[in-house]
Design an enzyme around this catalytic site. Structure first.
Site, PDB file in Angstrom:
ATOM      1  N   ARG A 136       0.823  -1.219   0.000  1.00  0.00           N
ATOM      2  CA  ARG A 136       0.000   0.000   0.000  1.00  0.00           C
ATOM      3  C   ARG A 136       0.853   1.263   0.000  1.00  0.00           C
ATOM      4  NH1 ARG A 136      -5.012  -1.561   4.042  1.00  0.00           N
ATOM      5  NH2 ARG A 136      -6.279  -2.583   2.447  1.00  0.00           N
ATOM      6  N   GLY A 146     -11.668  -4.901   2.221  1.00  0.00           N
ATOM      7  CA  GLY A 146     -13.119  -4.714   2.352  1.00  0.00           C
ATOM      8  C   GLY A 146     -13.727  -3.948   1.181  1.00  0.00           C
ATOM      9  N   GLY A 168      -8.328  -9.088   0.909  1.00  0.00           N
ATOM     10  CA  GLY A 168      -7.623  -9.769   1.993  1.00  0.00           C
ATOM     11  C   GLY A 168      -6.580 -10.789   1.601  1.00  0.00           C
ATOM     12  N   LYS A 209     -15.752 -18.752   4.405  1.00  0.00           N
ATOM     13  CA  LYS A 209     -17.182 -18.798   4.706  1.00  0.00           C
ATOM     14  C   LYS A 209     -18.064 -18.195   3.643  1.00  0.00           C
ATOM     15  CE  LYS A 209     -17.092 -19.026   9.675  1.00  0.00           C
ATOM     16  NZ  LYS A 209     -17.538 -18.357  10.893  1.00  0.00           N
TER      17      LYS A 209
END
Ligand code: 3PG
Ligand code: MG
Length: 401
Positions: A39, A381, A358, A200
């Protein structure tokens, strides 16, 4: 898509002007060292371009989640030296991003100077997008540049409010992210494949629902594939599986059918009795042969080959999440193999490949191919929210009327 935001090209003469630049300096650190500077590197084009044009560059950024309190552990001060080394330029530090101290410090800066202002989230007004904080920050600058796509899912004072208060422009990294995402899902060349992995289903239901209506092939991997397999009546043994979500999984199968999207699930899998590196119990089996005491930990080699064949027919790929438990060998094999295929097709020029979110970047770095993708987003996100088809407030605020 016609570009509906202004960029650094539209700023005119900025020599001697104060430019507030929102960057994402929220990098992982351990023992005072930056452990992944992706970043930070992403900010270099915008920051150096502005400084070279003679602007006074004032970097606004958050670090961690200090929840409106001055928390020394979340100060941006320790980042200044590594950041300065990376830029190869002097970087000053200003102990606040608004108020008198900041005003006085900024007044001493000259054309071409670069300063990092203290964590915006030390102010309660940041996350509330409080107009008073927006005004106080706006007093420091003549222009606002948002270069932090990865924080654009937040409607905060420094990511959204300022864009309405000062002449606002997209930075080079923001521009690159928006262009890449447009090529991947906004206006992609078909056929389009999406790889969605991760643990998930519950965290990615909205992503899957949105994608089935956009893409031609949806490749589901990771723990979440188990829920889809269970919905199809496969016995997944001890695998991570959200049995309570099989109804939602069936809804996604139906939506995909209606939209003409093919969902790909593994038909062979790598299983083990324990989740450890190279466990003695590891074996590759047909998906219908998972024993009651086994866990599915990766997509099998036959399925990976079939998925590679799917990618060969596609023009565009968007990738989020690993196919298996890639942190632990040998369960990284499917992710590494498919990532290598995608990278090779990209190099050949037959595929536009965009990845983000992520674990994804870590997985592609592990495969050694992040540099061969068309674009790897710096966002976590924000990338997911974009994959859900949502409008990101920080992006929307840059749009021209
Ligand atoms: C990130 O790390 O994803 C961005 O910097 C946003 O941080 P946040 O999730 O704390 O808003
Ligand atoms: Mg986050």
């Amino acid at each position: 898509m016609p570009r509906n935001f202004k960029t650094l090209d539209d700023m005119g003469d900025i020599a001697g002007k104060r430019v507030l630049v929102r960057e994402d300096l929220n990098v992982p650190m351990a023992d005072g060292q930056v452990t992944d500077d992706t970043r930070l590197r992403a900010t270099i084009p915008t920051v150096t371009e502005l400084a070279d044009k003679g602007a006074i560059v004032l970097i606004l950024a958050h670090f961690g989640r200090p929840k409106g309190e001055r928390n020394p552990e979340m100060s941006l001060a320790p980042l200044v030296r590594p950041y300065s080394n990376l830029l190869g330029r002097e970087v000053r530090f200003v102990g606040d991003c608004a108020g008198e101290e900041a005003e006085e410090a900024v007044a001493t800066l000259k054309a071409g100077d670069i300063a990092v202002l203290e964590n915006t989230r030390f102010h309660k007004g940041e996350e509330k997008n409080d107009p008073e904080l927006v005004d106080a920050m706006a007093k420091l600058g003549d222009f606002y540049v948002n270069d932090a796509f990865s924080a654009a899912h937040r409607a905060h004072a420094s990511t959204e409010g300022l864009a309405h208060r000062l002449p606002a422009f997209a930075g080079r990294q923001m521009e690159a992210e928006l262009d890449a995402l447009d090529k991947a899902l906004g206006n992609p060349e078909h056929p389009v494949a999406a790889v969605v992995g991760g643990a998930k289903v519950s965290t990615k239901l909205d992503v899957l629902e949105h994608l089935v209506a956009q893409v031609d092939h949806l490749i589901i991997g990771g723990g979440m594939a188990n829920t889809f397999l269970a919905a199809r009546g496969v016995n997944v043994g001890k695998s991570l599986c959200e049995h309570e979500l099989t109804g939602e999984a069936n809804g996604i199968f139906d939506a995909a059918d209606q939209a003409g999207c093919t969902i790909h699930l593994p038909y062979d899998v790598v299983v083990a009795k324990e989740f450890a590196a190279n466990p003695p119990s590891v074996r590759t089996v047909n998906v219908h042969e998972v024993a009651a005491d086994e866990m599915i930990l990766d997509v099998g080699p036959a399925a990976v080959e079939a998925l590679a064949d799917v990618l060969k027919t596609c023009r565009t790929l968007v990738w989020n999440g690993p196919l298996g438990a890639f942190e632990v060998p040998p369960f990284d094999a499917a992710t590494v193999a498919l990532a290598k295929t995608a990278a090779a097709l990209t190099k050949e020029g037959s595929l536009v490949s965009v990845a983000g979110g992520g674990d994804t970047v870590a997985a592609l770095n592990h495969a050694g191919v992040a540099g061969d993708f068309t674009f790897v987003s710096t966002a976590g996100g924000a990338f997911l929210e974009w994959m859900e088809g949502r409008t990101l407030p920080g992006v929307a605020a840059l749009e021209r009327e």
